[in-house]
Structure formats: C-alpha cells, structure tokens
Write an enzyme that holds these catalytic residues in place. Sequence first.
Site, PDB file in Angstrom:
ATOM      1  N   THR A 140     -35.448   5.686 -23.664  1.00 34.62           N
ATOM      2  CA  THR A 140     -34.034   6.088 -23.787  1.00 34.62           C
ATOM      3  C   THR A 140     -33.267   5.089 -24.642  1.00 34.62           C
ATOM      4  OG1 THR A 140     -31.988   6.160 -22.483  1.00 34.62           O
ATOM      5  CG2 THR A 140     -33.782   4.952 -21.514  1.00 34.62           C
ATOM      6  N   ASP A 141     -32.181   5.558 -25.237  1.00 33.11           N
ATOM      7  CA  ASP A 141     -31.329   4.634 -26.008  1.00 33.11           C
ATOM      8  C   ASP A 141     -30.637   3.621 -25.098  1.00 33.11           C
ATOM      9  OD1 ASP A 141     -29.498   6.357 -24.778  1.00 33.11           O
ATOM     10  OD2 ASP A 141     -28.365   6.798 -26.589  1.00 33.11           O
ATOM     11  N   GLU A 142     -30.639   3.885 -23.775  1.00 31.52           N
ATOM     12  CA  GLU A 142     -29.915   2.995 -22.862  1.00 31.52           C
ATOM     13  C   GLU A 142     -30.545   1.604 -22.793  1.00 31.52           C
ATOM     14  OE1 GLU A 142     -28.443   4.833 -19.319  1.00 31.52           O
ATOM     15  OE2 GLU A 142     -28.535   6.828 -20.193  1.00 31.52           O
ATOM     16  N   TYR A 165     -31.489   1.115 -13.902  1.00 32.76           N
ATOM     17  CA  TYR A 165     -32.245   2.185 -14.577  1.00 32.76           C
ATOM     18  C   TYR A 165     -32.672   1.725 -15.972  1.00 32.76           C
ATOM     19  CZ  TYR A 165     -32.910   6.233 -17.645  1.00 32.76           C
ATOM     20  OH  TYR A 165     -33.395   7.105 -18.603  1.00 32.76           O
ATOM     21  N   ALA A 167     -32.746  -1.208 -17.210  1.00 29.14           N
ATOM     22  CA  ALA A 167     -33.614  -2.394 -17.161  1.00 29.14           C
ATOM     23  C   ALA A 167     -35.057  -1.984 -16.875  1.00 29.14           C
ATOM     24  CB  ALA A 167     -33.117  -3.365 -16.097  1.00 29.14           C
ATOM     25  N   LYS A 169     -36.410   0.913 -17.620  1.00 32.12           N
ATOM     26  CA  LYS A 169     -36.938   1.600 -18.810  1.00 32.12           C
ATOM     27  C   LYS A 169     -37.268   0.582 -19.908  1.00 32.12           C
ATOM     28  CE  LYS A 169     -37.255   5.490 -19.455  1.00 32.12           C
ATOM     29  NZ  LYS A 169     -38.372   6.456 -19.174  1.00 32.12           N
ATOM     30  N   PRO A 220     -14.980  14.689 -11.215  1.00 32.31           N
ATOM     31  CA  PRO A 220     -14.820  13.234 -11.126  1.00 32.31           C
ATOM     32  C   PRO A 220     -15.128  12.527 -12.446  1.00 32.31           C
ATOM     33  CG  PRO A 220     -16.890  13.901 -10.109  1.00 32.31           C
ATOM     34  CD  PRO A 220     -16.233  15.155 -10.604  1.00 32.31           C
ATOM     35  N   PRO A 289     -20.023   0.664 -11.849  1.00 30.34           N
ATOM     36  CA  PRO A 289     -20.245  -0.752 -12.171  1.00 30.34           C
ATOM     37  C   PRO A 289     -21.223  -0.887 -13.349  1.00 30.34           C
ATOM     38  CG  PRO A 289     -20.808  -0.270  -9.865  1.00 30.34           C
ATOM     39  CD  PRO A 289     -20.506   1.032 -10.522  1.00 30.34           C
TER      40      PRO A 289
HETATM   41  P1  NAD Z   1     -35.566  14.053 -14.344  1.00 22.82           P
HETATM   42  O1  NAD Z   1     -35.029  13.113 -13.307  1.00 22.82           O
HETATM   43  O2  NAD Z   1     -34.944  15.396 -14.489  1.00 22.82           O
HETATM   44  O3  NAD Z   1     -37.125  14.287 -14.087  1.00 22.82           O
HETATM   45  C1  NAD Z   1     -37.991  13.258 -13.719  1.00 22.82           C
HETATM   46  C2  NAD Z   1     -39.268  13.889 -13.185  1.00 22.82           C
HETATM   47  O4  NAD Z   1     -40.184  12.819 -12.849  1.00 22.82           O
HETATM   48  C3  NAD Z   1     -39.058  14.695 -11.905  1.00 22.82           C
HETATM   49  O5  NAD Z   1     -39.744  15.921 -11.998  1.00 22.82           O
HETATM   50  C4  NAD Z   1     -39.662  13.818 -10.810  1.00 22.82           C
HETATM   51  O6  NAD Z   1     -40.188  14.546  -9.715  1.00 22.82           O
HETATM   52  C5  NAD Z   1     -40.753  13.088 -11.580  1.00 22.82           C
HETATM   53  N1  NAD Z   1     -41.122  11.805 -10.951  1.00 22.82           N
HETATM   54  C6  NAD Z   1     -40.282  10.831 -10.531  1.00 22.82           C
HETATM   55  N2  NAD Z   1     -40.993   9.813  -9.994  1.00 22.82           N
HETATM   56  C7  NAD Z   1     -42.306  10.156 -10.112  1.00 22.82           C
HETATM   57  C8  NAD Z   1     -43.515   9.517  -9.762  1.00 22.82           C
HETATM   58  N3  NAD Z   1     -43.525   8.301  -9.166  1.00 22.82           N
HETATM   59  N4  NAD Z   1     -44.681  10.145 -10.020  1.00 22.82           N
HETATM   60  C9  NAD Z   1     -44.696  11.369 -10.617  1.00 22.82           C
HETATM   61  N5  NAD Z   1     -43.578  12.031 -10.960  1.00 22.82           N
HETATM   62  C10 NAD Z   1     -42.394  11.427 -10.710  1.00 22.82           C
HETATM   63  O7  NAD Z   1     -35.500  13.238 -15.700  1.00 22.82           O
HETATM   64  P2  NAD Z   1     -35.277  13.766 -17.179  1.00 22.82           P
HETATM   65  O8  NAD Z   1     -33.827  13.794 -17.460  1.00 22.82           O
HETATM   66  O9  NAD Z   1     -36.099  14.976 -17.404  1.00 22.82           O
HETATM   67  O10 NAD Z   1     -35.886  12.537 -18.006  1.00 22.82           O
HETATM   68  C11 NAD Z   1     -37.278  12.507 -18.323  1.00 22.82           C
HETATM   69  C12 NAD Z   1     -37.579  11.230 -19.084  1.00 22.82           C
HETATM   70  O11 NAD Z   1     -36.781  11.162 -20.259  1.00 22.82           O
HETATM   71  C13 NAD Z   1     -37.271   9.951 -18.291  1.00 22.82           C
HETATM   72  O12 NAD Z   1     -38.298   9.021 -18.552  1.00 22.82           O
HETATM   73  C14 NAD Z   1     -35.937   9.487 -18.858  1.00 22.82           C
HETATM   74  O13 NAD Z   1     -35.814   8.076 -18.765  1.00 22.82           O
HETATM   75  C15 NAD Z   1     -36.055   9.941 -20.297  1.00 22.82           C
HETATM   76  N6  NAD Z   1     -34.777  10.249 -20.977  1.00 22.82           N
HETATM   77  C16 NAD Z   1     -33.857  11.070 -20.381  1.00 22.82           C
HETATM   78  C17 NAD Z   1     -32.678  11.377 -21.068  1.00 22.82           C
HETATM   79  C18 NAD Z   1     -31.655  12.300 -20.467  1.00 22.82           C
HETATM   80  O14 NAD Z   1     -30.564  12.443 -21.028  1.00 22.82           O
HETATM   81  N7  NAD Z   1     -31.942  12.997 -19.385  1.00 22.82           N
HETATM   82  C19 NAD Z   1     -32.437  10.817 -22.331  1.00 22.82           C
HETATM   83  C20 NAD Z   1     -33.415   9.975 -22.905  1.00 22.82           C
HETATM   84  C21 NAD Z   1     -34.578   9.703 -22.213  1.00 22.82           C
HETATM   85  P1  TYD Z   2     -24.847  10.691 -16.921  1.00 26.32           P
HETATM   86  O1  TYD Z   2     -24.997  12.158 -17.143  1.00 26.32           O
HETATM   87  O2  TYD Z   2     -25.069  10.153 -15.554  1.00 26.32           O
HETATM   88  O3  TYD Z   2     -25.783   9.976 -17.999  1.00 26.32           O
HETATM   89  P2  TYD Z   2     -25.887   8.394 -18.395  1.00 26.32           P
HETATM   90  O4  TYD Z   2     -25.182   7.584 -17.388  1.00 26.32           O
HETATM   91  O5  TYD Z   2     -27.364   8.189 -18.365  1.00 26.32           O
HETATM   92  O6  TYD Z   2     -25.293   8.308 -19.758  1.00 26.32           O
HETATM   93  O7  TYD Z   2     -23.390  10.275 -17.365  1.00 26.32           O
HETATM   94  C1  TYD Z   2     -22.908  10.519 -18.678  1.00 26.32           C
HETATM   95  C2  TYD Z   2     -21.542   9.860 -18.774  1.00 26.32           C
HETATM   96  O8  TYD Z   2     -20.647  10.555 -17.908  1.00 26.32           O
HETATM   97  C3  TYD Z   2     -21.510   8.412 -18.299  1.00 26.32           C
HETATM   98  O9  TYD Z   2     -20.613   7.683 -19.143  1.00 26.32           O
HETATM   99  C4  TYD Z   2     -20.982   8.485 -16.894  1.00 26.32           C
HETATM  100  C5  TYD Z   2     -20.048   9.678 -16.947  1.00 26.32           C
HETATM  101  N1  TYD Z   2     -19.913  10.445 -15.685  1.00 26.32           N
HETATM  102  C6  TYD Z   2     -18.643  10.718 -15.159  1.00 26.32           C
HETATM  103  O10 TYD Z   2     -17.596  10.303 -15.714  1.00 26.32           O
HETATM  104  N2  TYD Z   2     -18.566  11.445 -14.009  1.00 26.32           N
HETATM  105  C7  TYD Z   2     -19.669  11.898 -13.355  1.00 26.32           C
HETATM  106  O11 TYD Z   2     -19.531  12.544 -12.282  1.00 26.32           O
HETATM  107  C8  TYD Z   2     -20.962  11.623 -13.911  1.00 26.32           C
HETATM  108  C9  TYD Z   2     -22.219  12.111 -13.239  1.00 26.32           C
HETATM  109  C10 TYD Z   2     -21.031  10.907 -15.086  1.00 26.32           C
END
Ligand code: NAD
Ligand code: TYD
Length: 358
Positions: A140-142, A165, A167, A169, A220, A289
Amino acid sequence: MRNILVTGGAGFIGSNFIRYMLDRHKEYRIINVDSLTYAGNLENLKDIVDNPSYTFIKVDIRDRDKIDSIFSNYAIDTVVNFAAESHVDRSIVEPEVFLTTNIIGTQVLLDMVKKHWKVNPEDKYCKEYKKGVKFLHVSTDEVYGALGKKGMFVETMPLLPNNPYSASKASADLVVRAYHETFGMPINITRCSNNYGPYQFPEKLIPLMINNCLNDKDLPVYGDGMQIRDWLHVVDHCAAIDTVLHKGIDGEVYNIGGNNEKANIDIVKLIIHTLEKSESLIKYVKDRPGHDRRYAIDNTKITTQLGWEPRYTFEQGMEETIRWYLDNTDWIKNVVSGNYMKYYEEMYSGIDEVAAGK
Ligand code: NAD
Ligand code: TYD
C-alpha cells in the site's frame, strides 16, 4: 497454465482480482486461501464458485504445515499475497493481529516459496529458482507515511509508516525485499493507493458513507475532513497487478495510482448529493490518532515502463460504485447483520477445501 495461489481472496480486492483473472485468463487455475476473518466474505465469489479453474481453501497464512501442503498438492507457481488485516482504525485498537498476519504470515509464505521453488532448497547459497515462478506482494502507499501539501510518493522514498497497520505493511515489504536480496527470490511489490468499488467492507470510508446515507444515519467525518486520499477503482488495481505479474521486472517495486486526489469531505458530499440526501447528516467527530494528512501516488514507473493505465475516471467509477451498492442492498444487509458469516457453513458445510467439481 499457471497455478496461482491468491491469499485473502475472500476480501474486497482479492475477490475482485479472482473474478478479473478468471474472466481474462482461461488457462489459469486459482487457489484461493483465506482464513475468513470478519473481512472475508465468500458471498463476494458466489458467481464463480462452480468455475472448474477455481478452488477455495480455508486456511490461515500463518499455518506453516497447511501452506506447505498446498504448495505440494497444487503445484503452485505464482503467489499473489493480498491476505492482511487492512483497517487502520482496528489496528489502533488491536495492533497484534496486524503484526502476526501481515508480517509473520508473509514470512511463512516466503519460506514455502523458498522451499518449493528453489532449484536446490538445501543449499543456502542457491539463488536459482524454477522457471516462470513469481511472488507478488500486494502492499500500500500508506507505507510511505504522510505527505505535506506538495509532492508525491515515488518508489525510492524511505518507508515512514505512522500507524500499526502501515507499520506492519512496511515491515512485510522489507521482509519480501530481504528474501529477494538474500535468497534471490523472484518477487515484485506493488504499492497502491486507496481502492473503491464493489464488495468493499462497509467499515471503509466510501461504503460506510453510502450505507449510512441509505439508512439516514450520521456520517462520521474525522477531524476537519480535509485529509486527502488518492482514489483508484478496484478493477484498475486488479489490471495493474495482472500487468506486474506478466511484465514486472524481477525485484522491482511498482506504485499504482490513478491521480485522483480528493479530500474526504468532498467524497462524503458527492455521495450525499448522488443519493439526494441532506448535508445535515455530516457529523464531524474526533480525529483518528496518527491520521495521515495526504497521500498521492506518482505512477510514472508503472505507466511508462509497463504500459499500465487506469481506465476509470473517478466520476464514472463512483457513479458505478454507488449504483452497485444500491443494486446490492442484500449484500450490505448481510454484511452489517453478520449473516454473511453463515454463508460459508451453509455453502461449504464446514469443509475446508472445496474445488468446483470435486
Ligand atoms: P480486506 O480486509 O477486504 O480483505 C483481507 C482478506 O484477508 C479477508 O478476506 C480476510 O479474511 C483475509 N485474511 C486476513 N487475515 C488472514 C490470515 N491470517 N490468513 C488468511 N487470510 C486472512 O482487505 P482489502 O481491502 O481487500 O486489501 C487486500 C490487500 O490489499 C491488503 O494486503 C491491503 O493491505 C492491500 N491494499 C488495500 C488497499 C485498499 O484501499 N483497500 C489499498 C492498497 C493496498
Ligand atoms: P479508510 O477508508 O479507513 O482508509 P485509509 O485510512 O486506509 O486511508 O479511510 C479513508 C479516509 O477517510 C481516512 O482519511 C479516514 C477517513 N474516514 C472518516 O473520516 N470517517 C470514517 O468513518 C472512516 C471509516 C474514514
């Protein structure tokens, strides 16, 4: 023919990726391993459950013995590692599982790759791997931390994560890099910006706001709502991963993003107006936070070197996404009520390994 182990395939991006790959690569077999945490929802894959190229196995990526046997039984030659705890707010409350799944889980997978793909696994100096294998780690870019008003993330920047999170990644990224440097493992790391689209768990900003709007509940907004994220449609992310799988240069990191920087409050207002609700639903709440102020991806490397480009404009992607949630209110209801967790028991009768046609 490839046998692709997709971890975390029952989650948001993993399930979109499996559908994307099965649609485009008829010759590939996908083995989805997922432990089905609260974020894993097999209903996301209802439409492909009978596809003969698809197998689901309920397993935790930290379970060394089971992962070992999956590598043997399915002749895995490609790994795409999505499995992770992914929600920043949860990582602030309960960091430990983020560290064990995201870091140790990744290390277990890397150890199994080393064992099964090295030409001579007994030789610690052997850096030769079987032909055509790859470990693709989805990051992730985070991991880069937060930006000020100007600048963008580039792949060569130091990793400066600010919450448990990110940290976890960042740590996993470094372990993957180390396995490449020390053991010669063929890897790529992708670092994508915030995704949106169908099947996203409604704890994340966009589906949460859509769901609350539909139910006339408070929206929120953390702090002043002026935090910026760089949004990408999930299908564009899947296409980018597919591109890196096929064209990525061994050992390289690729940023993925679509140049869509938006302030949170503007996204919330867009959702309100699209759903014809009132801005009085907005409720400013205490800030998260360690809240990162701004993310922005420089995607020059992947666009110029690998030829990937996003296809969705933000406007089109959001319109389709909001429409999808409107058309799939049962999906949201099942998730919010917790009923989705029964799906696995009902469909699979508690059997951990299910291949279509078996
Ligand atoms: P998600 O939380 O929707 O899905 C995570 C999946 O992993 C779930 O199906 C969960 O059951 C499974 N899982 C969790 N712990 C596990 C374990 N110990 N063993 C096996 N399976 C396990 O997440 P997502 O949003 O689909 O993200 C997927 C990946 O992409 C992550 O690695 C995340 O860091 C990365 N990512 C997400 C975003 C985003 O915006 N959602 C952006 C960039 C990168
Ligand atoms: P989120 O979808 O949790 O992704 P990430 O924290 O990984 O970027 O949140 C996106 C942005 O939205 C983040 O700046 C936190 C903010 N946010 C709110 O303001 N209210 C909410 O209820 C949630 C879930 C996120």
